[in-house]
Design an enzyme around this catalytic site. Structure first.
Site, PDB file in Angstrom:
ATOM      1  N   ARG A  67      39.897  44.558  48.293  1.00 39.66           N
ATOM      2  CA  ARG A  67      41.214  44.737  47.679  1.00 39.66           C
ATOM      3  C   ARG A  67      41.359  44.048  46.320  1.00 39.66           C
ATOM      4  O   ARG A  67      41.830  44.652  45.345  1.00 39.66           O
ATOM      5  CB  ARG A  67      42.326  44.190  48.604  1.00 39.66           C
ATOM      6  CG  ARG A  67      42.757  45.125  49.677  1.00 39.66           C
ATOM      7  CD  ARG A  67      43.067  44.338  50.921  1.00 39.66           C
ATOM      8  NE  ARG A  67      41.843  43.756  51.430  1.00 39.66           N
ATOM      9  CZ  ARG A  67      41.031  44.397  52.275  1.00 39.66           C
ATOM     10  NH1 ARG A  67      41.361  45.565  52.734  1.00 39.66           N
ATOM     11  NH2 ARG A  67      39.891  43.848  52.673  1.00 39.66           N
ATOM     12  N   THR A  68      41.016  42.789  46.254  1.00 44.01           N
ATOM     13  CA  THR A  68      41.291  42.031  45.034  1.00 44.01           C
ATOM     14  C   THR A  68      40.503  42.611  43.859  1.00 44.01           C
ATOM     15  O   THR A  68      41.060  42.913  42.800  1.00 44.01           O
ATOM     16  CB  THR A  68      40.966  40.546  45.245  1.00 44.01           C
ATOM     17  OG1 THR A  68      41.629  40.110  46.429  1.00 44.01           O
ATOM     18  CG2 THR A  68      41.417  39.709  44.065  1.00 44.01           C
ATOM     19  N   LYS A  96      19.747  32.552  39.223  1.00 44.89           N
ATOM     20  CA  LYS A  96      18.615  31.859  38.571  1.00 44.89           C
ATOM     21  C   LYS A  96      18.960  30.416  38.262  1.00 44.89           C
ATOM     22  O   LYS A  96      18.219  29.716  37.587  1.00 44.89           O
ATOM     23  CB  LYS A  96      18.269  32.564  37.254  1.00 44.89           C
ATOM     24  CG  LYS A  96      17.883  34.009  37.369  1.00 44.89           C
ATOM     25  CD  LYS A  96      17.627  34.563  35.957  1.00 44.89           C
ATOM     26  CE  LYS A  96      17.838  36.054  35.909  1.00 44.89           C
ATOM     27  NZ  LYS A  96      18.047  36.529  34.529  1.00 44.89           N
ATOM     28  N   ARG A 117      36.410  35.540  41.531  1.00 46.51           N
ATOM     29  CA  ARG A 117      36.484  34.954  42.875  1.00 46.51           C
ATOM     30  C   ARG A 117      35.224  34.139  43.079  1.00 46.51           C
ATOM     31  O   ARG A 117      34.132  34.535  42.643  1.00 46.51           O
ATOM     32  CB  ARG A 117      36.577  36.045  43.944  1.00 46.51           C
ATOM     33  CG  ARG A 117      36.409  35.495  45.351  1.00 46.51           C
ATOM     34  CD  ARG A 117      36.662  36.513  46.421  1.00 46.51           C
ATOM     35  NE  ARG A 117      38.074  36.841  46.508  1.00 46.51           N
ATOM     36  CZ  ARG A 117      38.580  37.658  47.424  1.00 46.51           C
ATOM     37  NH1 ARG A 117      37.789  38.223  48.327  1.00 46.51           N
ATOM     38  NH2 ARG A 117      39.872  37.917  47.464  1.00 46.51           N
ATOM     39  N   HIS A 145      44.988  31.595  46.361  1.00 45.41           N
ATOM     40  CA  HIS A 145      44.800  33.025  46.065  1.00 45.41           C
ATOM     41  C   HIS A 145      46.119  33.503  45.440  1.00 45.41           C
ATOM     42  O   HIS A 145      46.876  34.258  46.043  1.00 45.41           O
ATOM     43  CB  HIS A 145      44.484  33.764  47.368  1.00 45.41           C
ATOM     44  CG  HIS A 145      43.920  35.146  47.199  1.00 45.41           C
ATOM     45  ND1 HIS A 145      43.937  35.833  45.990  1.00 45.41           N
ATOM     46  CD2 HIS A 145      43.312  35.979  48.092  1.00 45.41           C
ATOM     47  CE1 HIS A 145      43.364  37.011  46.168  1.00 45.41           C
ATOM     48  NE2 HIS A 145      42.983  37.129  47.429  1.00 45.41           N
TER      49      HIS A 145
HETATM   50  N1   CP Z   1      43.378  40.253  50.485  1.00 44.48           N
HETATM   51  C1   CP Z   1      42.146  40.066  49.961  1.00 44.48           C
HETATM   52  O1   CP Z   1      41.897  39.097  49.246  1.00 44.48           O
HETATM   53  O2   CP Z   1      41.243  41.022  50.312  1.00 44.48           O
HETATM   54  P1   CP Z   1      39.756  41.105  49.739  1.00 44.48           P
HETATM   55  O3   CP Z   1      38.997  39.919  50.295  1.00 44.48           O
HETATM   56  O4   CP Z   1      39.217  42.422  50.227  1.00 44.48           O
HETATM   57  O5   CP Z   1      39.842  41.017  48.252  1.00 44.48           O
END
Ligand code: CP
Length: 319
Positions: A67-68, A96, A117, A145
């Site tokens: 999603r993110t 590396k 991320r 998040h």
């Molecule tokens: N909600 C969320 O962070 O989903 P993902 O891990 O798929 O990005």
């Protein structure tokens, strides 16, 4: 973060988002949160197909995501921007031994904004310190998040028509679930009554509870959903984060702690909504998907306008 922006925060002029990093909900006032949500609404209801024309977003995902990452990419693509990056750290030069700081200093030469991320808490902050372009945190370990929280708030606001004074239950892995840490902090600005429902071993971290206390938030820690479900406007379910347990035997003990089924919802208010950042494993039975309580797929869709708003604000393009 640019020096001017850091200075503007110090003197209290923080509504200017241009050049700003999005790292933690702790960095946002209530007014700023509302500004982001209002911008998302404007973009969702308007025609901004060339808003990001000539802009490039680097999408650096050192940890898996559906999603993110994809909603960030959709956010850019749908409004005329371009995206480069990777979805697997194994194909980047971090495999590396390149440091995150070095990687960021290189990538900023190729892009206008970085969405990232990383599995380590604090990685997004470290990247932001290294970068001269905005860094947006798409999740750093168990920590924060923030873009998820903005889309969660947007979803609640669209459905409940207010963010003020809601009763919200958080259920599942409150220890490792970064979405809970971010959302609980944000809801404290809006006078929420919060119930933290978890096994003893997955309670909210002490630092987060202290933070909530300092904000004057009202919260309760409980084990049983049944005892509180009738009070809730929102039930926010989370996956038990198997990948963050140092000891897999501990995961086995708690992995099926809560499964929300139609039976669980017997005593829920008719207008209680169930949210989940997804992915789910077995926390919510599929039979719940067809009920009016289920909001999690709509919630995921709201990731696009919210990330468009955050990109527009940090890039400083006019909406
Ligand atoms: N909600 C969320 O962070 O989903 P993902 O891990 O798929 O990005």
């Amino acid at each position: 973060m640019d020096i001017n922006h850091r200075a503007s925060i110090l003197i209290g002029e923080s509504m200017n988002f241009k050049g700003r990093d999005i790292i933690s909900m702790r960095d946002f006032s209530k007014a700023e949160i509302m500004h982001v949500l209002n911008t998302a609404k404007k973009i969702e209801n308007g025609n901004y197909s060339n808003l990001f024309s000539g802009k490039v977003m680097a999408s650096l995902f050192f940890e898996p995501s559906t999603r993110t990452r994809l909603s960030f990419e959709s956010a850019m693509n749908r409004l005329g921007g371009k995206v480069l990056g990777f979805a697997d750290k194994g194909v980047s030069s971090s495999s590396k031994g390149e440091s995150l700081g070095d990687a960021i200093k290189v990538v900023e030469g190729y892009s206008d904004v970085i969405a990232m991320r990383h599995p380590l808490e604090g990685a997004a902050r470290l990247a932001a310190e290294a970068a001269s372009i905005p860094v947006i945190n798409g999740g750093d370990g168990s920590n924060q998040h923030p873009t998820q929280t903005f889309l969660d708030l947007y979803t609640i606001l669209k459905t409940k028509k207010t963010l003020e004074g809601l009763t919200v239950g958080f259920i599942g892995d409150l220890k490792y679930g970064r979405t809970v840490h971010s959302l609980a902090h944000a809801l404290s600005h809006f006078g929420a009554e919060m119930y933290f429902i978890s096994p003893d071993s997955l309670r909210m971290p002490k630092d987060d509870l202290n933070d909530l206390k300092a904000m004057g938030a009202s919260f309760h820690e409980v084990n049983d959903l049944e005892k509180v479900i009738g009070k809730l406007d929102v039930l926010y379910a989370t996956r038990i984060q198997r990948e963050r347990f140092p000891d897999q035997l501990e995961y086995e003990k708690v992995k099926n702690s809560y499964v929300i089924s139609k039976k669980t919802l017997q005593d829920a208010r008719k207008d209680m909504i169930i949210m989940h950042p997804l992915p789910r494993v077995n926390e919510i039975s599929e039979e719940v998907d067809g009920t009016p309580h289920a909001l999690y797929f709509e919630q995921a869709r709201n990731g696009v306008p919210i990330r468009q708003a955050l990109l527009a604000l940090t890039l400083g393009v006019d909406v």
